[in-house]
Enzyme design. Structure first.
Site, PDB file in Angstrom:
ATOM      1  N   LYS A   1       0.811  -1.209   0.000  1.00  0.00           N
ATOM      2  CA  LYS A   1       0.000   0.000   0.000  1.00  0.00           C
ATOM      3  C   LYS A   1       0.850   1.268   0.000  1.00  0.00           C
ATOM      4  O   LYS A   1       0.616   2.202   0.760  1.00  0.00           O
ATOM      5  CB  LYS A   1      -0.957   0.001   1.183  1.00  0.00           C
TER       6      LYS A   1
ATOM      7  N   LYS B   1     -15.682  -1.536   2.003  1.00  0.00           N
ATOM      8  CA  LYS B   1     -14.381  -1.693   1.358  1.00  0.00           C
ATOM      9  C   LYS B   1     -13.433  -0.613   1.852  1.00  0.00           C
ATOM     10  O   LYS B   1     -13.843   0.508   2.177  1.00  0.00           O
ATOM     11  CB  LYS B   1     -14.525  -1.606  -0.167  1.00  0.00           C
ATOM     12  N   ASP B   2     -12.178  -0.948   1.857  1.00  0.00           N
ATOM     13  CA  ASP B   2     -11.148  -0.080   2.405  1.00  0.00           C
ATOM     14  C   ASP B   2     -11.057   1.269   1.706  1.00  0.00           C
ATOM     15  O   ASP B   2     -11.228   1.364   0.491  1.00  0.00           O
ATOM     16  CB  ASP B   2      -9.813  -0.816   2.301  1.00  0.00           C
ATOM     17  N   LYS B   3     -10.757   2.286   2.474  1.00  0.00           N
ATOM     18  CA  LYS B   3     -10.614   3.627   1.914  1.00  0.00           C
ATOM     19  C   LYS B   3      -9.369   3.735   1.042  1.00  0.00           C
ATOM     20  O   LYS B   3      -9.418   4.287  -0.063  1.00  0.00           O
ATOM     21  CB  LYS B   3     -10.548   4.667   3.041  1.00  0.00           C
TER      22      LYS B   3
ATOM     23  N   SER C   1      -7.660   2.365  -1.294  1.00  0.00           N
ATOM     24  CA  SER C   1      -7.721   1.326  -2.320  1.00  0.00           C
ATOM     25  C   SER C   1      -8.470   1.863  -3.532  1.00  0.00           C
ATOM     26  O   SER C   1      -9.043   2.957  -3.499  1.00  0.00           O
ATOM     27  CB  SER C   1      -8.463   0.095  -1.786  1.00  0.00           C
TER      28      SER C   1
END
Length: 363
Positions: A17, A75-77, A79
């Site tokens: 990331k 869902k992940d921020k 991303s």
């Protein structure tokens, strides 16, 4: 919370990331909208936005109450995530979706359906992940090949516990504990949690911690991939299960063939489904944590089962260069990308496992 590794502790390190495109996820709800009805299904690609915020903006744009906006999973921020949102429009009202202007959002498709999009209405998630500054590409490739064949422990991801793993300056892997387990301690110490969302997170963390402990202990006892008498076996691809009366060669072969998968308890009230040797193991481990098991029973949870083994779907990798590798795979709903990654590499930054939640939990 040093859960046991199925393939031993990874020898390679990597960063994760570093940029938004290093983590991509695409939802598959497993069906196509019917094309008619008072529910509008939106397939949205969002970048650097959390799910709840997008839902709030959809409510503001439509003028509908926030309760009319739903989504299959959070869902992940950090991303690039492609996911489904549902908009309940009584009277089949229409909207000019090309006028919905929110930075970081692209509406990929609009369709109608006759039923609400419910939380958890997912079949799978497809991930594409880039690992950077990999210290040993060949070791990572070998791990990925092993996982494609042998799967991984179906651990709940560290983000469920508010946990972050990282390497310190001496190269030692360390663990930083977050607030979810602290909240969970409040539960079994008799302290109430007024906030409904935080209470749900705490309950999930507590139950998941005990489940992970079962998996870890089975690996240590070398029974993770071996049927013992009284084990509860789940039929692959279903929620159906049965208890193995005896551990014979035929039932072991079904496990090897992935026709069945072993399970561990998601603790709650009621009798264990396991019996014989498996029940002794499960009861003995539970007896070490009476404050947790009693708390989960008092909270009204019921005994359930969850598979302990996870095989990623269509696991492939592509070496970008000598230090970077791209990994793609699919996972059923409720499973965690970190369950795969933790068996592959140790992360050299403290944000590596903090962003991989796939479903259900707040970002």
């Amino acid at each position: 919370m040093d859960w046991a590794y199925w393939y031993g502790k990874p020898v390679s390190t990597a960063k994760f990331k570093q940029v938004l495109s290093d983590f991509k996820v695409v939802e598959d709800i497993g069906f196509s909208p019917s094309g008619e009805g008072e529910h509008i299904f939106l397939l949205i690609e969002k970048t650097q936005l959390n799910t709840a915020y997008v839902a709030e903006q959809l409510a503001a744009f439509t003028g509908l109450p926030l309760r009319n906006i739903s989504y299959a999973g959070r869902k992940d921020k950090f991303s690039i995530s492609t996911q489904w949102f549902g908009v309940h429009c009584p009277g089949k009202k229409s909207f000019a979706w090309d006028e919905f202007d929110l930075k970081g959002v692209v509406i990929k498709s609009v369709s109608r359906h006759d039923k609400k999009l419910k939380t958890g209405a997912l079949k799978r998630n497809a991930f594409t992940i880039v690992l950077r500054d990999v210290s040993d590409i060949s070791a990572v490739q070998q791990r990925l090949d092993n996982i494609a064949t042998g799967g991984v422990p179906n651990y709940f991801g560290s983000q469920r516990f508010g946990e972050v793993r990282y390497l310190d300056e001496a190269g030692q892997q360390c663990t930083k504990f977050g607030g979810n387990l602290t909240l969970a301690e409040n539960l079994y110490n008799g302290k109430g949690i007024k906030n409904r969302n935080k209470r749900s997170v705490a309950i999930s963390a507590l139950r998941s911690w005990l489940f992970n402990t079962y998996i870890s202990e089975k690996i240590r006892q070398e029974t993770f991939a071996t049927v013992t008498s009284g084990d509860v076996c789940i039929l692959s691809g279903s929620n159906s299960f049965f208890t193995a009366d005896k551990a014979d060669a035929s039932i072991q072969q079904r496990l090897v063939d992935r026709d069945i998968v072993l399970s561990a308890p998601m603790w709650g009230a009621g009798e264990l489904a396991a019996n014989d040797d498996a029940a002794v193991f499960e009861q003995t481990l539970a007896a070490h944590y009476p404050e947790i098991t009693n708390c989960l029973v008092d909270l009204g949870l019921k005994q359930e089962r969850r598979a302990i083994h996870l095989w990623p779907e269509n696991l492939v990798h592509r070496v970008i260069d000598t230090q970077h590798i791209e990994v793609s795979f699919g996972l059923p709903k409720g499973c965690f990308a970190t369950s795969i990654l933790r068996e592959v590499v140790q992360f050299t930054t403290n944000d590596a496992t903090d962003h991989c939640a796939v479903n259900q939990l707040p970002e």
